[in-house]
Design a protein around this motif. Structure first.
Motif, PDB file in Angstrom:
ATOM      1  N   GLY A 296      -0.233  14.212  55.361  1.00 15.42           N
ATOM      2  CA  GLY A 296       1.091  14.132  54.759  1.00 15.42           C
ATOM      3  C   GLY A 296       1.596  12.715  54.887  1.00 15.42           C
ATOM      4  N   ARG A 297       2.607  12.397  54.098  1.00 13.61           N
ATOM      5  CA  ARG A 297       3.212  11.068  54.204  1.00 13.61           C
ATOM      6  C   ARG A 297       4.632  11.143  53.650  1.00 13.61           C
ATOM      7  N   PRO A 298       5.524  10.353  54.239  1.00 13.31           N
ATOM      8  CA  PRO A 298       6.899  10.354  53.722  1.00 13.31           C
ATOM      9  C   PRO A 298       6.951   9.769  52.308  1.00 13.31           C
ATOM     10  N   LYS A 299       7.661  10.472  51.434  1.00 17.42           N
ATOM     11  CA  LYS A 299       7.838   9.966  50.073  1.00 17.42           C
ATOM     12  C   LYS A 299       8.999  10.709  49.431  1.00 17.42           C
TER      13      LYS A 299
ATOM     14  N   ILE B 251       7.221  11.822  43.769  1.00 13.28           N
ATOM     15  CA  ILE B 251       5.942  12.513  43.988  1.00 13.28           C
ATOM     16  C   ILE B 251       5.417  13.043  42.657  1.00 13.28           C
ATOM     17  N   ALA B 252       4.265  12.558  42.245  1.00 19.67           N
ATOM     18  CA  ALA B 252       3.669  12.959  40.968  1.00 19.67           C
ATOM     19  C   ALA B 252       2.977  14.314  41.092  1.00 19.67           C
TER      20      ALA B 252
ATOM     21  N   LEU C 297      15.615  11.349  62.803  1.00 17.14           N
ATOM     22  CA  LEU C 297      14.977  12.381  61.985  1.00 17.14           C
ATOM     23  C   LEU C 297      14.717  13.693  62.717  1.00 17.14           C
ATOM     24  N   ARG C 298      14.635  13.654  64.037  1.00 17.13           N
ATOM     25  CA  ARG C 298      14.446  14.886  64.815  1.00 17.13           C
ATOM     26  C   ARG C 298      15.428  14.908  65.991  1.00 17.13           C
TER      27      ARG C 298
ATOM     28  N   ASP D 234      12.246  13.924  53.205  1.00 21.55           N
ATOM     29  CA  ASP D 234      11.336  12.869  52.793  1.00 21.55           C
ATOM     30  C   ASP D 234       9.888  13.326  52.764  1.00 21.55           C
ATOM     31  N   MET D 235       9.632  14.628  53.054  1.00 24.18           N
ATOM     32  CA  MET D 235       8.263  15.164  53.023  1.00 24.18           C
ATOM     33  C   MET D 235       8.277  16.600  52.512  1.00 24.18           C
TER      34      MET D 235
END
Length: 264
Positions: A93-96, A101-102, A218-219, A150-151
């Motif tokens: 996974g990666r933040p995007k 996201i396509a 974020l957490r 973001d994910m």
């Protein structure tokens, strides 16, 4: 409690680094023979050397296969036709941002994170049920319950794993096979460490400072106030794969450091 998995064969997907590598080592320490899987031959070979050094009497097999594809799954099944324990760990996974996201990125991530486990479980769990014993574990994430904006694509795959695991547990109920999900939180895995290193370099801070910043922003609900270790995650997985966990099935077990603020 002493966990003894001697005589059991375990397949751990995506096990050349991070959580998968720790799980492979933990199962080997418990006496299981372990199948190591990765996409790169050099990394599979290196992991086998490390494990043989740690456990000279251990039994290990390495399978180089991309489990995001049906062809890769077929290669694994040809080399290892059956197993007593299956840990569906492979994934990424990666933040995007959602709007960036396509379609292909959604599909590719689903193939790796979800379909790899579907294919492996379909193949191995049927044999487990016929033999009357087996353990299937999906390595999901706290992101399956607390969706990070973001994910979203990653979270979707992790939520899907929970549904598959529960449904499969229903399917094999009463056969001696258990199916569960384990949900890690922020962990010192290879992927997360790479993200923290990049964040630290970009901001001119230490990696530990980058981790604390990640947790605070974020957490913020973490109760540990630190990342878990891969070994801490592996400890729970090794237990779930043991004879002692025979009464635990169809459920989701969190090792998230208290990030998810629910009591169920």
């Amino acid at each position: 409690m002493e966990i003894d998995s001697t005589g059991r064969k375990a397949v751990v997907t995506g096990s050349t680094a991070g959580i998968g590598r720790a799980i492979a080592e933990g199962l080997a320490r418990a006496g299981a023979s372990v199948v190591i899987n990765g996409r790169r031959e050099d990394r599979v070979a290196a992991t086998l050397r490390e494990l043989h050094a740690l456990f000279p009497k251990g039994e290990f097999v390495g399978v180089v296969a991309d489990l995001a594809t049906p062809e890769g799954a077929a290669e694994l099944f040809a080399r290892v036709p059956d197993a007593d324990i299956l840990v569906n760990n492979v994934g990424t996974g990666r933040p995007k941002p959602f709007f960036d996201i396509a379609d292909k990125e959604w599909i590719d991530l689903f193939e790796l994170n979800v379909m790899s486990g579907v294919r492996a479980s379909r193949h191995y769990a049927s044999g487990m049920a016929k033999r009357g014993w087996g353990r299937v574990v999906f390595i999901s994430s706290e992101s399956a319950l607390a969706i990070p904006k973001d994910m979203i694509d990653y979270a979707m795959t992790k939520t899907a794993q929970l549904a598959i695991a529960r449904g499969l547990a229903e399917e094999v109920g009463g056969t001696g096979v258990t199916v569960n999900s384990v949900l890690p939180g922020p962990t010192n895995s290879e992927i997360m460490s790479g993200w923290m290193k990049a964040a630290a370099e970009a901001q001119g801070i230490t990696q530990e400072e980058a981790k604390q910043q990640f947790l605070k922003t974020l957490r913020p609900t973490t109760l540990l106030n630190r990342f878990t270790t891969t070994e801490e995650v592996a400890n729970l997985v090794v237990y779930v794969c043991s004879e002692q966990a025979s009464g635990t099935t169809g459920t989701s077990l969190r090792v998230d450091g208290g990030v998810v603020r629910t009591i169920a």
